[in-house]
Scaffold this active site. Structure first.
Site, mmCIF file in Angstrom:
data_model
loop_
_atom_site.group_PDB
_atom_site.id
_atom_site.type_symbol
_atom_site.label_atom_id
_atom_site.label_comp_id
_atom_site.label_asym_id
_atom_site.label_seq_id
_atom_site.Cartn_x
_atom_site.Cartn_y
_atom_site.Cartn_z
ATOM 1 N N LYS A 166 3.029 -6.221 -11.387
ATOM 2 C CA LYS A 166 2.815 -7.340 -12.317
ATOM 3 C C LYS A 166 4.125 -7.913 -12.840
ATOM 4 O O LYS A 166 4.206 -9.088 -13.168
ATOM 5 C CB LYS A 166 1.948 -6.888 -13.502
ATOM 6 C CG LYS A 166 0.480 -6.785 -13.191
ATOM 7 C CD LYS A 166 -0.319 -6.816 -14.496
ATOM 8 C CE LYS A 166 -1.812 -6.712 -14.245
ATOM 9 N NZ LYS A 166 -2.553 -6.611 -15.508
ATOM 10 N N LYS A 179 -10.715 -7.043 -1.995
ATOM 11 C CA LYS A 179 -11.714 -6.720 -3.002
ATOM 12 C C LYS A 179 -12.193 -7.984 -3.701
ATOM 13 O O LYS A 179 -11.386 -8.874 -3.964
ATOM 14 C CB LYS A 179 -11.078 -5.817 -4.072
ATOM 15 C CG LYS A 179 -11.522 -4.378 -3.993
ATOM 16 C CD LYS A 179 -10.818 -3.499 -4.983
ATOM 17 C CE LYS A 179 -11.019 -3.843 -6.434
ATOM 18 N NZ LYS A 179 -10.654 -2.750 -7.361
ATOM 19 N N LYS A 231 -11.723 -11.511 -9.880
ATOM 20 C CA LYS A 231 -11.850 -12.779 -10.611
ATOM 21 C C LYS A 231 -10.696 -13.719 -10.263
ATOM 22 O O LYS A 231 -10.775 -14.896 -10.497
ATOM 23 C CB LYS A 231 -11.957 -12.552 -12.114
ATOM 24 C CG LYS A 231 -10.941 -11.620 -12.683
ATOM 25 C CD LYS A 231 -11.417 -11.114 -14.042
ATOM 26 C CE LYS A 231 -10.842 -9.756 -14.332
ATOM 27 N NZ LYS A 231 -11.645 -8.955 -15.211
HETATM 28 P P1 AMP Z 1 -10.982 -5.311 -13.320
HETATM 29 O O1 AMP Z 1 -11.856 -6.501 -13.279
HETATM 30 O O2 AMP Z 1 -10.083 -5.228 -12.121
HETATM 31 O O3 AMP Z 1 -10.273 -5.109 -14.633
HETATM 32 O O4 AMP Z 1 -11.929 -4.040 -13.158
HETATM 33 C C1 AMP Z 1 -12.861 -3.589 -14.112
HETATM 34 C C2 AMP Z 1 -13.670 -2.494 -13.464
HETATM 35 O O5 AMP Z 1 -14.438 -3.000 -12.360
HETATM 36 C C3 AMP Z 1 -12.818 -1.344 -12.863
HETATM 37 O O6 AMP Z 1 -13.469 -0.113 -13.083
HETATM 38 C C4 AMP Z 1 -12.776 -1.666 -11.388
HETATM 39 O O7 AMP Z 1 -12.594 -0.523 -10.578
HETATM 40 C C5 AMP Z 1 -14.138 -2.304 -11.146
HETATM 41 N N1 AMP Z 1 -14.027 -3.281 -10.045
HETATM 42 C C6 AMP Z 1 -13.314 -4.437 -10.066
HETATM 43 N N2 AMP Z 1 -13.455 -5.113 -8.884
HETATM 44 C C7 AMP Z 1 -14.263 -4.358 -8.098
HETATM 45 C C8 AMP Z 1 -14.795 -4.514 -6.769
HETATM 46 N N3 AMP Z 1 -14.520 -5.587 -6.028
HETATM 47 N N4 AMP Z 1 -15.596 -3.538 -6.283
HETATM 48 C C9 AMP Z 1 -15.890 -2.452 -7.031
HETATM 49 N N5 AMP Z 1 -15.438 -2.245 -8.286
HETATM 50 C C10 AMP Z 1 -14.631 -3.175 -8.830
#
Ligand code: AMP
Ligand code: TRP
Length: 327
Positions: A111, A192, A195
């Protein structure tokens, strides 16, 4: 009963990956564990954020988590900044961590890379996260793969503090959800779902309208093999759809694949299953959005429950390091 704690940044609308990879497990955990879930607004300040937007997104994340099934009668849902002990304990832990340890954090390196000005908070972010966890004597911390290094740091800091000042903290274990918990982008199945994707067609929002879910699934990238098999290596787009249909219907992806010959049919049934899976979440969200005062009330109750635990742990830690106690 073991205690689980997890945190999520209030950084926008939740998507299907968040729901299937994290939030759905939180909902299940609250039934069998003493569960705490924290919306980490202080962590959001480590990068540029608009104040009004942060406030709105914090409320929205709470609304979405409640809509997804977190039940304040069964878990503690709260906002990080409403419990001041997070930053107080972070200081004690900053005086436990070393520059070398924080410099090795890959998320900081990624980052911070290429930026002319990096906030100190981005550097110390993992220490604040350790405070989030250690304040609540969490036994288990459900996190995605990308957070495992931060969790390992929390363990190291807890052990060092305990050795130096006497046993104060529970040393937490990481827990990563089972395989299949990685939802891929519908337009680029090698990435993956997230957002911050380039194509809005690649990400399904947890609150998307049924028509949008159907459109996105229909236009999902597949391949030209022409046969329905579960083969994540050679047919990653199709495999992603089969995995989604599998979790939504409680089967295995290979099982699901057996029943199909045409991609179009897989897509039709996947869209239908996802619409059905998310319908109750959309319904509850609409109800809660109509009563924003109620969401704030629930957050107040959550903060009071969390504060009671956090204040006691912080006092223990402050006394251990030698801070003078006046009452
Ligand atoms: P984030 O949006 O990256 O802050 O992630 C919040 C939570 O959602 C974390 O526990 C991530 O591991 C899970 N997460 C985010 N994107 C994915 C995805 N594409 N597939 C599975 N889990 C996800
Ligand atoms: N750093 C985590 C993320 O970006 C969010 C987080 C903050 C967290 N504090 C936490 C996760 C404590 C688990 C436990 O996803």
């Amino acid at each position: 009963m073991s205690r689980v704690l997890s945190g999520i940044q209030p950084s926008g609308e939740l998507h299907l990956g968040n729901y299937l990879g994290a939030v759905r497990h939180w909902v299940a955990d609250q039934l069998v564990h003493d569960a705490l879930y924290c919306i980490v607004d202080l962590h959001a300040l480590t990068v540029d954020t608009d104040p009004d937007r942060l406030r709105a997104q914090t409320r929205e994340t709470a609304t979405a988590l409640l809509a997804a099934g977190l039940d304040p009668a069964r878990c503690t849902l709260f906002v990080q900044s409403s419990v001041p002990e997070h930053t107080s304990l972070a200081w004690l832990l900053e005086c436990t961590a070393t520059m070398g340890e924080l410099s090795r954090m890959t998320q900081f390196k990624e980052k911070g890379h290429g930026r002319t000005s990096v906030r100190v908070g981005l550097f110390t972010y993992p220490v604040l996260m350790a405070a989030d966890i250690l304040l609540y004597d969490a036994d288990r911390v459900p996190v995605g793969d990308d957070q495992r290094q931060h969790l390992e740091l929390a363990r190291v800091l807890a052990e060092r503090f305990n050795r130096r000042y006497g046993t104060t903290f529970v040393v937490p274990e990481a827990s990563t959800p089972a395989v299949g918990a990685r939802v891929m982008d519908l337009q680029d199945p090698t990435r993956k779902m997230s957002k911050s994707t380039h194509s809005p067609l690649g990400t399904i929002g947890m609150l998307d309208e049924p028509a949008d879910i159907e459109r996105k699934v229909r236009r999902a990238v597949t391949d030209t093999e022409g046969a329905v098999r579960y083969d994540p290596e050679r047919q990653p787009g199709l495999a992603n759809l089969l995995e989604l249909l599998a979790v939504a219907t409680n089967r295995t992806p290979a099982d699901v694949a057996e029943g199909y010959e045409r991609y179009g049919d897989v897509k039709r049934d996947t869209a239908e299953a996802l619409v059905e899976l998310l319908a109750p979440v959309r319904r509850r969200h609409a109800e809660l959005a109509g009563d924003p005062g109620e969401v704030l009330n629930l957050l107040r109750t959550g903060a009071a429950k969390a504060s009671a635990v956090a204040a006691a742990t912080y006092r223990r830690a402050a006394t251990a390091v030698g801070l003078l106690e006046l009452d």
